[in-house]
Design an enzyme around this catalytic site. Structure first.
Site, PDB file in Angstrom:
ATOM      1  N   SER A 156      24.413 -12.750 -45.538  1.00  0.00           N
ATOM      2  CA  SER A 156      24.838 -13.811 -46.460  1.00  0.00           C
ATOM      3  C   SER A 156      25.256 -15.067 -45.714  1.00  0.00           C
ATOM      4  N   TRP A 180      15.358  -6.849 -41.948  1.00  0.00           N
ATOM      5  CA  TRP A 180      15.025  -6.899 -43.380  1.00  0.00           C
ATOM      6  C   TRP A 180      13.959  -7.938 -43.667  1.00  0.00           C
ATOM      7  N   GLY A 256      16.327 -24.850 -47.842  1.00  0.00           N
ATOM      8  CA  GLY A 256      15.364 -25.582 -48.684  1.00  0.00           C
ATOM      9  C   GLY A 256      14.193 -24.687 -49.078  1.00  0.00           C
ATOM     10  N   ARG A 287       7.291   7.822 -80.479  1.00  0.00           N
ATOM     11  CA  ARG A 287       8.071   9.043 -80.215  1.00  0.00           C
ATOM     12  C   ARG A 287       8.831   9.490 -81.477  1.00  0.00           C
ATOM     13  N   GLU A 382      17.347 -13.076 -51.012  1.00  0.00           N
ATOM     14  CA  GLU A 382      17.337 -14.499 -51.420  1.00  0.00           C
ATOM     15  C   GLU A 382      18.721 -14.919 -51.923  1.00  0.00           C
ATOM     16  N   THR A 384      22.657 -12.818 -52.543  1.00  0.00           N
ATOM     17  CA  THR A 384      23.072 -11.737 -53.454  1.00  0.00           C
ATOM     18  C   THR A 384      23.577 -12.339 -54.772  1.00  0.00           C
TER      19      THR A 384
HETATM   20  P1  TGC Z   1      26.608 -25.126 -46.400  1.00  0.00           P
HETATM   21  O1  TGC Z   1      27.678 -25.752 -45.570  1.00  0.00           O
HETATM   22  O2  TGC Z   1      26.809 -24.999 -47.873  1.00  0.00           O
HETATM   23  O3  TGC Z   1      25.222 -25.873 -46.146  1.00  0.00           O
HETATM   24  C1  TGC Z   1      24.733 -26.106 -44.833  1.00  0.00           C
HETATM   25  C2  TGC Z   1      23.732 -27.240 -44.908  1.00  0.00           C
HETATM   26  O4  TGC Z   1      22.625 -26.849 -45.712  1.00  0.00           O
HETATM   27  C3  TGC Z   1      22.493 -27.734 -46.848  1.00  0.00           C
HETATM   28  N1  TGC Z   1      22.107 -26.889 -47.971  1.00  0.00           N
HETATM   29  C4  TGC Z   1      20.883 -26.921 -48.485  1.00  0.00           C
HETATM   30  N2  TGC Z   1      19.819 -27.666 -48.224  1.00  0.00           N
HETATM   31  C5  TGC Z   1      18.695 -27.454 -48.926  1.00  0.00           C
HETATM   32  N3  TGC Z   1      18.617 -26.502 -49.872  1.00  0.00           N
HETATM   33  C6  TGC Z   1      19.682 -25.716 -50.163  1.00  0.00           C
HETATM   34  N4  TGC Z   1      19.571 -24.734 -51.063  1.00  0.00           N
HETATM   35  C7  TGC Z   1      20.883 -25.907 -49.467  1.00  0.00           C
HETATM   36  N5  TGC Z   1      22.107 -25.314 -49.494  1.00  0.00           N
HETATM   37  C8  TGC Z   1      22.852 -25.934 -48.567  1.00  0.00           C
HETATM   38  C9  TGC Z   1      23.870 -28.324 -47.029  1.00  0.00           C
HETATM   39  O5  TGC Z   1      23.810 -29.562 -47.686  1.00  0.00           O
HETATM   40  C10 TGC Z   1      24.309 -28.477 -45.581  1.00  0.00           C
HETATM   41  O6  TGC Z   1      23.608 -29.589 -45.033  1.00  0.00           O
HETATM   42  P2  TGC Z   1      24.351 -30.551 -43.945  1.00  0.00           P
HETATM   43  O7  TGC Z   1      23.334 -31.605 -43.667  1.00  0.00           O
HETATM   44  O8  TGC Z   1      25.597 -31.043 -44.646  1.00  0.00           O
HETATM   45  O9  TGC Z   1      24.665 -29.671 -42.780  1.00  0.00           O
HETATM   46  O10 TGC Z   1      26.268 -23.703 -45.758  1.00  0.00           O
HETATM   47  P3  TGC Z   1      27.158 -22.399 -45.604  1.00  0.00           P
HETATM   48  O11 TGC Z   1      27.030 -21.937 -44.200  1.00  0.00           O
HETATM   49  O12 TGC Z   1      28.551 -22.620 -46.145  1.00  0.00           O
HETATM   50  O13 TGC Z   1      26.373 -21.352 -46.492  1.00  0.00           O
HETATM   51  C11 TGC Z   1      26.268 -21.469 -47.840  1.00  0.00           C
HETATM   52  C12 TGC Z   1      25.588 -20.208 -48.440  1.00  0.00           C
HETATM   53  C13 TGC Z   1      26.465 -18.984 -48.295  1.00  0.00           C
HETATM   54  C14 TGC Z   1      25.413 -20.521 -49.900  1.00  0.00           C
HETATM   55  C15 TGC Z   1      24.222 -19.982 -47.786  1.00  0.00           C
HETATM   56  O14 TGC Z   1      24.347 -19.641 -46.478  1.00  0.00           O
HETATM   57  C16 TGC Z   1      23.409 -18.955 -48.496  1.00  0.00           C
HETATM   58  O15 TGC Z   1      22.673 -19.302 -49.414  1.00  0.00           O
HETATM   59  N6  TGC Z   1      23.468 -17.634 -48.094  1.00  0.00           N
HETATM   60  C17 TGC Z   1      22.591 -16.613 -48.611  1.00  0.00           C
HETATM   61  C18 TGC Z   1      21.563 -16.246 -47.576  1.00  0.00           C
HETATM   62  C19 TGC Z   1      20.224 -15.977 -48.162  1.00  0.00           C
HETATM   63  O16 TGC Z   1      19.913 -16.297 -49.285  1.00  0.00           O
HETATM   64  N7  TGC Z   1      19.370 -15.393 -47.353  1.00  0.00           N
HETATM   65  C20 TGC Z   1      18.024 -15.140 -47.770  1.00  0.00           C
HETATM   66  C21 TGC Z   1      17.172 -14.697 -46.613  1.00  0.00           C
HETATM   67  S1  TGC Z   1      15.452 -14.783 -46.934  1.00  0.00           S
HETATM   68  C22 TGC Z   1      15.143 -13.558 -48.020  1.00  0.00           C
HETATM   69  O17 TGC Z   1      15.985 -12.877 -48.502  1.00  0.00           O
HETATM   70  C23 TGC Z   1      13.717 -13.385 -48.363  1.00  0.00           C
HETATM   71  S2  TGC Z   1      13.379 -12.071 -49.394  1.00  0.00           S
HETATM   72  C24 TGC Z   1      11.816 -12.522 -49.815  1.00  0.00           C
HETATM   73  C25 TGC Z   1      11.060 -11.587 -50.633  1.00  0.00           C
HETATM   74  O18 TGC Z   1      10.713 -10.488 -50.163  1.00  0.00           O
HETATM   75  O19 TGC Z   1      10.708 -11.993 -51.787  1.00  0.00           O
HETATM   76  P1  FAD Z   2      25.949  -8.896 -46.506  1.00  0.00           P
HETATM   77  O1  FAD Z   2      25.853 -10.355 -46.258  1.00  0.00           O
HETATM   78  O2  FAD Z   2      26.512  -8.018 -45.441  1.00  0.00           O
HETATM   79  O3  FAD Z   2      26.668  -8.649 -47.872  1.00  0.00           O
HETATM   80  C1  FAD Z   2      27.217  -7.374 -48.245  1.00  0.00           C
HETATM   81  C2  FAD Z   2      28.037  -7.567 -49.522  1.00  0.00           C
HETATM   82  O4  FAD Z   2      29.115  -8.486 -49.260  1.00  0.00           O
HETATM   83  C3  FAD Z   2      27.235  -8.184 -50.671  1.00  0.00           C
HETATM   84  O5  FAD Z   2      27.645  -7.596 -51.880  1.00  0.00           O
HETATM   85  C4  FAD Z   2      27.629  -9.653 -50.641  1.00  0.00           C
HETATM   86  O6  FAD Z   2      27.521 -10.275 -51.926  1.00  0.00           O
HETATM   87  C5  FAD Z   2      29.084  -9.543 -50.192  1.00  0.00           C
HETATM   88  N1  FAD Z   2      29.544 -10.780 -49.552  1.00  0.00           N
HETATM   89  C6  FAD Z   2      29.117 -11.339 -48.391  1.00  0.00           C
HETATM   90  N2  FAD Z   2      29.763 -12.474 -48.140  1.00  0.00           N
HETATM   91  C7  FAD Z   2      30.622 -12.656 -49.174  1.00  0.00           C
HETATM   92  C8  FAD Z   2      31.571 -13.671 -49.502  1.00  0.00           C
HETATM   93  N3  FAD Z   2      31.744 -14.756 -48.745  1.00  0.00           N
HETATM   94  N4  FAD Z   2      32.292 -13.527 -50.642  1.00  0.00           N
HETATM   95  C9  FAD Z   2      32.105 -12.442 -51.451  1.00  0.00           C
HETATM   96  N5  FAD Z   2      31.230 -11.468 -51.199  1.00  0.00           N
HETATM   97  C10 FAD Z   2      30.486 -11.567 -50.073  1.00  0.00           C
HETATM   98  N6  FAD Z   2      15.733 -11.753 -45.167  1.00  0.00           N
HETATM   99  C11 FAD Z   2      14.878 -12.622 -44.537  1.00  0.00           C
HETATM  100  O7  FAD Z   2      15.319 -13.471 -43.757  1.00  0.00           O
HETATM  101  N7  FAD Z   2      13.534 -12.539 -44.747  1.00  0.00           N
HETATM  102  C12 FAD Z   2      12.980 -11.626 -45.577  1.00  0.00           C
HETATM  103  O8  FAD Z   2      11.747 -11.605 -45.756  1.00  0.00           O
HETATM  104  C13 FAD Z   2      13.827 -10.694 -46.237  1.00  0.00           C
HETATM  105  N8  FAD Z   2      13.310  -9.713 -47.006  1.00  0.00           N
HETATM  106  C14 FAD Z   2      14.115  -8.731 -47.508  1.00  0.00           C
HETATM  107  C15 FAD Z   2      13.572  -7.621 -48.153  1.00  0.00           C
HETATM  108  C16 FAD Z   2      14.389  -6.613 -48.625  1.00  0.00           C
HETATM  109  C17 FAD Z   2      13.782  -5.405 -49.255  1.00  0.00           C
HETATM  110  C18 FAD Z   2      15.811  -6.728 -48.505  1.00  0.00           C
HETATM  111  C19 FAD Z   2      16.728  -5.661 -49.041  1.00  0.00           C
HETATM  112  C20 FAD Z   2      16.358  -7.815 -47.871  1.00  0.00           C
HETATM  113  C21 FAD Z   2      15.531  -8.831 -47.351  1.00  0.00           C
HETATM  114  N9  FAD Z   2      16.067  -9.908 -46.635  1.00  0.00           N
HETATM  115  C22 FAD Z   2      15.233 -10.807 -46.001  1.00  0.00           C
HETATM  116  C23 FAD Z   2      17.489  -9.964 -46.345  1.00  0.00           C
HETATM  117  C24 FAD Z   2      18.361 -10.413 -47.517  1.00  0.00           C
HETATM  118  O9  FAD Z   2      18.262 -11.797 -47.712  1.00  0.00           O
HETATM  119  C25 FAD Z   2      19.799  -9.994 -47.213  1.00  0.00           C
HETATM  120  O10 FAD Z   2      19.850  -8.592 -47.365  1.00  0.00           O
HETATM  121  C26 FAD Z   2      20.805 -10.680 -48.111  1.00  0.00           C
HETATM  122  O11 FAD Z   2      20.864 -12.063 -47.865  1.00  0.00           O
HETATM  123  C27 FAD Z   2      22.216 -10.069 -47.960  1.00  0.00           C
HETATM  124  O12 FAD Z   2      22.567  -9.931 -46.612  1.00  0.00           O
HETATM  125  P2  FAD Z   2      23.131  -8.507 -46.075  1.00  0.00           P
HETATM  126  O13 FAD Z   2      22.185  -7.446 -46.502  1.00  0.00           O
HETATM  127  O14 FAD Z   2      23.393  -8.656 -44.623  1.00  0.00           O
HETATM  128  O15 FAD Z   2      24.472  -8.276 -46.862  1.00  0.00           O
END
Ligand code: TGC
Ligand code: FAD
Length: 403
Positions: A156, A180, A256, A287, A382, A384
């Site tokens: 996260s 992951w 982004g 059913r 993407e 949680t």
């Molecule tokens: P924060 O201080 O809020 O932002 C850092 C910088 O980023 C900018 N920003 C964005 N820019 C473009 N689009 C967005 N959605 C943006 N959100 C933030 C922001 O303006 C700032 O820019 P600058 O120039 O001021 O530095 O960042 P933070 O470290 O406090 O984190 C915020 C948080 C927790 C919301 C963010 O880290 C987050 O979204 N965490 C979740 C991680 C996540 O979604 N991971 C996904 C991994 S990929 C994946 O799961 C693929 S699965 C694909 C599949 O199989 O379908």
């Molecule tokens: P953590 O960040 O360890 O979170 C664990 C729990 O703590 C969650 O319930 C969360 O909501 C909670 N938590 C964390 N921080 C906070 C907070 N500040 N406040 C309150 N609650 C909090 N990632 C990629 O980069 N590329 C991919 O292609 C990709 N594909 C994936 C495919 C699958 C099948 C899965 C399961 C995951 C994939 N991911 C990918 C990773 C995915 O984006 C992460 O699993 C997700 O962002 C959560 O991170 P984590 O699993 O480390 O959980």
């Protein structure tokens, strides 16, 4: 594409899916939107529905579909035509995601990673040479990509990532690991997010075959079993300097890309919910218990009425978000609201619709358990469910509650 695909058993069961449209949302779509949706729906009925149960039961990623996704135009629909994309709008993209996820969330994962997380950053942040080198092959399915942001200790909170690269003069030296990662064990290229010596995050394209780069598969998933997930390991990988994405850096660059992928999920999960609802409706009408179709009992009607209400609300949310996205006006917080709401909606519908099928609902004869298990990943990746709530909380109050 490294290994041979195992033999996949085809189901002979007809796919009778028709989508609910209680508020005549079709009236708001163009003829082109409806044509695209019909083409992808046919594709799903022909190519995904007959094999998906066997793929999930046996944990097989149907590799042969990668080229077919390219042929049907599912990869990079919003990327301009000159780079091999579809040159379509965001509502078309959403409809494509909806239809594919109706087939299976794991298949939608493959498509959204390729489109939003690989093609999008190369198009939006890449050089012209990178666009020309990679985008046409990714669009046609000749090449499969993956996206490496998450690390074992940074999910996260990706800003804490430790994967890093050093400038060695002629090349960059990349070290670290990602976890992951969807598509990783089969991907030809990975868009990897890593810190430079100053701690700034950059995107870098790593190609399969580079020395020190490996992609071990993650085994034992109960979710997205037809999608391939793994790690990315970088052990002193020498990456050519021309593989750095030059036009954006900082955490905002990967975030982004997530805006685009999360948008696609907000549409995609409506497909999974529709599949569950339609299946439950048909079953309830057929059913018989206590001498009547179970559809005649109020408690079953309550479930069906609430499902249709929630699907309709989700459709309207996604469509309005698509209009905003087409105008370049959709904000991160608006996207978070739609991703969070619609995934939770689909999960609940998967569970409720499974109950309508009683014992049959737990078998692979029907899609509910598969959708339900898949959606456990979708509600996690993407961002949680709770992280999206906190993004909304920050938007409302101006105060970040992440730390
Ligand atoms: P924060 O201080 O809020 O932002 C850092 C910088 O980023 C900018 N920003 C964005 N820019 C473009 N689009 C967005 N959605 C943006 N959100 C933030 C922001 O303006 C700032 O820019 P600058 O120039 O001021 O530095 O960042 P933070 O470290 O406090 O984190 C915020 C948080 C927790 C919301 C963010 O880290 C987050 O979204 N965490 C979740 C991680 C996540 O979604 N991971 C996904 C991994 S990929 C994946 O799961 C693929 S699965 C694909 C599949 O199989 O379908
Ligand atoms: P953590 O960040 O360890 O979170 C664990 C729990 O703590 C969650 O319930 C969360 O909501 C909670 N938590 C964390 N921080 C906070 C907070 N500040 N406040 C309150 N609650 C909090 N990632 C990629 O980069 N590329 C991919 O292609 C990709 N594909 C994936 C495919 C699958 C099948 C899965 C399961 C995951 C994939 N991911 C990918 C990773 C995915 O984006 C992460 O699993 C997700 O962002 C959560 O991170 P984590 O699993 O480390 O959980």
């Amino acid at each position: 594409m490294l290994v041979e695909e195992p033999i996949i058993k085809k189901s002979s069961k007809a796919d009778l899916f028709e989508s609910p449209d209680f508020y005549d949302i079709d009236d708001l779509l163009s003829d082109e939107h409806k044509m695209i949706r019909a083409a992808v729906r046919d594709f799903v009925k022909k190519e995904i529905s007959p094999i998906i149960e066997d793929c999930c039961q046996h944990n097989i990623f149907p590799k042969h579909l990668v080229k077919k996704f390219g042929e049907v135009g599912a990869f990079g629909p919003t990327v301009p035509i000159e780079y091999g994309g579809g040159g379509l709008d965001y509502i078309s993209y959403g409809l494509i995601m909806q239809e594919i996820e109706r087939g299976d969330s794991g298949m939608r994962s493959t498509v959204s990673v390729q489109s939003s997380l690989v093609m999008y950053p190369i198009y939006a942040y890449g050089s012209e040479a990178q666009r020309l080198k990679y985008l046409p092959k990714l669009a046609s399915g000749q090449m499969l990509g993956c996206f490496g942001l998450t690390e074992p200790d940074h999910g996260s909170n990706p800003s804490g990532m430790v994967t890093n690269f050093k400038d060695m003069g002629d090349y960059y030296l990349l070290n670290g690991a990602k976890m992951w990662i969807s598509n990783s064990p089969l991907a030809d290229i990975a868009v990897v997010w890593a810190k430079n010596e100053q701690g700034r995050i950059h995107g870098i394209i790593v190609e399969r075959g580079m020395e020190g780069f490996s992609t071990p598969e993650t085994h034992g998933k109960w979710s997205l079993r037809a999608s391939c997930t793994g790690e990315l390991v970088f052990d002193n990988v020498k990456v050519p300097k021309e593989n750095l994405l030059p036009n954006k850096s900082g955490l905002g660059a990967p975030l982004g890309c997530l805006d685009s992928a999360r948008y696609g999920i907000a549409w995609g999960v409506i497909g999974a919910a529709m599949d569950c609802y339609e299946t439950a409706k048909r079953y309830a009408l057929e059913r018989i218990q206590f001498g009547k179709p179970i559809a005649s009992f109020q408690l079953i009607q309550k479930k069906l009425a609430e499902m249709l209400t929630e699907i309709t609300k989700a459709q309207l949310l996604a469509l309005r978000l698509g209009e905003l996205k087409n105008k370049g006006k959709a904000t991160t917080a608006q996207i978070s609201m739609a991703k969070r709401n619609n995934v939770a909606m689909a999960l609940e519908i998967a569970r409720d619709s499974r109950q309508i099928l009683g014992g049959m609902g737990i078998t692979g004869e029907y899609p509910m358990m598969r959708h339900s298990m898949n959606l456990e990943s979708v509600v996690t990746y993407e961002g949680t469910h709770d992280i999206h709530l906190l993004i909304l909380g920050k938007e409302i109050t101006g105060i970040a509650a992440f730390e």
